[in-house]
Design a protein around this motif. Structure first.
Motif, PDB file in Angstrom:
ATOM      1  N   ARG A 186      -0.552   5.479  -4.016  1.00 44.74           N
ATOM      2  CA  ARG A 186      -1.651   4.622  -4.464  1.00 44.74           C
ATOM      3  C   ARG A 186      -2.841   4.718  -3.510  1.00 44.74           C
ATOM      4  NH1 ARG A 186      -3.398   0.165  -7.116  1.00 44.74           N
ATOM      5  NH2 ARG A 186      -1.558  -0.039  -8.418  1.00 44.74           N
ATOM      6  N   THR A 187      -2.552   4.702  -2.218  1.00 44.68           N
ATOM      7  CA  THR A 187      -3.625   4.731  -1.214  1.00 44.68           C
ATOM      8  C   THR A 187      -4.424   6.027  -1.287  1.00 44.68           C
ATOM      9  OG1 THR A 187      -2.315   3.335   0.264  1.00 44.68           O
ATOM     10  CG2 THR A 187      -4.132   4.568   1.245  1.00 44.68           C
TER      11      THR A 187
ATOM     12  N   VAL B 167     -11.050   4.109 -10.963  1.00 41.51           N
ATOM     13  CA  VAL B 167     -10.013   3.076 -10.994  1.00 41.51           C
ATOM     14  C   VAL B 167     -10.370   1.956 -11.961  1.00 41.51           C
ATOM     15  CG1 VAL B 167      -8.816   1.342  -9.608  1.00 41.51           C
ATOM     16  CG2 VAL B 167      -9.265   3.609  -8.649  1.00 41.51           C
TER      17      VAL B 167
ATOM     18  N   ASN C 289      -7.524   5.501  -5.927  1.00 38.82           N
ATOM     19  CA  ASN C 289      -8.605   4.785  -5.245  1.00 38.82           C
ATOM     20  C   ASN C 289      -9.937   5.294  -5.780  1.00 38.82           C
ATOM     21  OD1 ASN C 289      -9.941   6.805  -3.276  1.00 38.82           O
ATOM     22  ND2 ASN C 289      -7.767   7.073  -2.830  1.00 38.82           N
ATOM     23  N   PRO C 290     -10.991   4.515  -5.646  1.00 36.32           N
ATOM     24  CA  PRO C 290     -12.284   4.861  -6.263  1.00 36.32           C
ATOM     25  C   PRO C 290     -12.885   6.171  -5.805  1.00 36.32           C
ATOM     26  CG  PRO C 290     -12.242   2.548  -5.589  1.00 36.32           C
ATOM     27  CD  PRO C 290     -11.017   3.189  -5.008  1.00 36.32           C
TER      28      PRO C 290
ATOM     29  N   TYR D 158       0.830  -1.212   0.000  1.00 33.96           N
ATOM     30  CA  TYR D 158       0.000   0.000   0.000  1.00 33.96           C
ATOM     31  C   TYR D 158       0.861   1.257   0.000  1.00 33.96           C
ATOM     32  CZ  TYR D 158      -3.261  -3.579   1.569  1.00 33.96           C
ATOM     33  OH  TYR D 158      -4.011  -4.733   1.676  1.00 33.96           O
TER      34      TYR D 158
END
Length: 234
Positions: free
Chosen positions: A116-117, A127, A121-122, A112
């Motif tokens: 990216r985190t 994504v 993310n949606p 993670y």
């Protein structure tokens, strides 16, 4: 909820209460004829500390950045009031961004990574659509490599901030803690840190965000409006 969000985001008020007023108090009103060294420091620290606590109590939402600000203020006040060696101020100034940068770097070696985190993310990006285009172009591995590079760049920006904080604090704050000169130099440090540290760091962050956007565009062919997450309206 929108009203709360708007009230919780006022950069001009944040700048006034956290930077401008405390700096003016330290530089102009901490002499013996006014508040005194200790009194000036306490009053100056009361503005950002009170504003930070007000936000935490008012909106009842844990904010990691606000917590770091409160810790930083308390450490600065402690160094001044306890009249510790000024080297501790330089260490404190460098420690907070240094610790954040180290945490970001460590996440690079976990499943993670921070970039990216936070970004991929949606809640921020579509994504599913991006991943579909990456799979079609056989570019998933290349995109992962660019995400990792962006994570290293973020860690590097915090390392830059830590180094510059230490250099600036060592250069400006040379008077013993608890003196009028120390308070004045602390105000100068606060003011100078924005054009010399915060502004370059912000430019670095914007550059990293642009790099990520260009990576997504180049590898998927999607436009900005196509990759942003679309919130369904009920």
């Amino acid at each position: 909820m929108n009203t709360v969000a708007n009230q919780n985001s006022n950069p001009l008020l944040d700048l006034l209460l956290s930077i401008v007023l405390p700096s003016i108090i330290l530089m102009k009103f901490s002499g013996d004829q006014h508040l005194g060294a200790a009194g000036g420091l306490v009053v100056a620290l009361a503005f950002p500390l009170g504003w930070g606590l007000y936000g935490l109590v008012k909106y009842r939402k844990f904010n990691f950045i606000a917590l770091l600000g409160v810790v930083s203020i308390l450490l600065t006040g402690g160094i001044g009031l306890l009249e510790l060696d000024t080297k501790w101020l330089a260490i404190k100034e460098a420690a907070i961004p240094g610790i954040i940068g180290l945490v970001v770097l460590i996440t690079s070696f976990t499943p993670y990574p921070l970039v990216r985190t936070l970004l991929f993310n949606p809640a921020v990006l579509d994504v599913e659509k991006i991943q579909q285009k990456l799979d079609e172009a056989n570019s998933s591995q290349m995109f992962e490599a660019r995400l990792m590079r962006a994570n290293f760049l973020v860690a590097g920006s915090f390392a830059f901030s830590a180094m510059m904080n230490y250099i600036l604090a060592t250069w400006i704050v040379t008077s013993p803690a608890g003196t009028n000169e120390f308070n004045e130099q602390l105000g100068q440090l606060t003011l100078y840190s924005y054009p010399m540290i915060a502004l370059p760091s912000m430019i670095m962050t914007l550059g990293i965000l642009y790099y990520l956007w260009r990576s997504i565009h180049d590898l998927t062919g999607l436009g900005l409006e196509e990759v942003m997450a679309v919130k369904s309206e009920e």
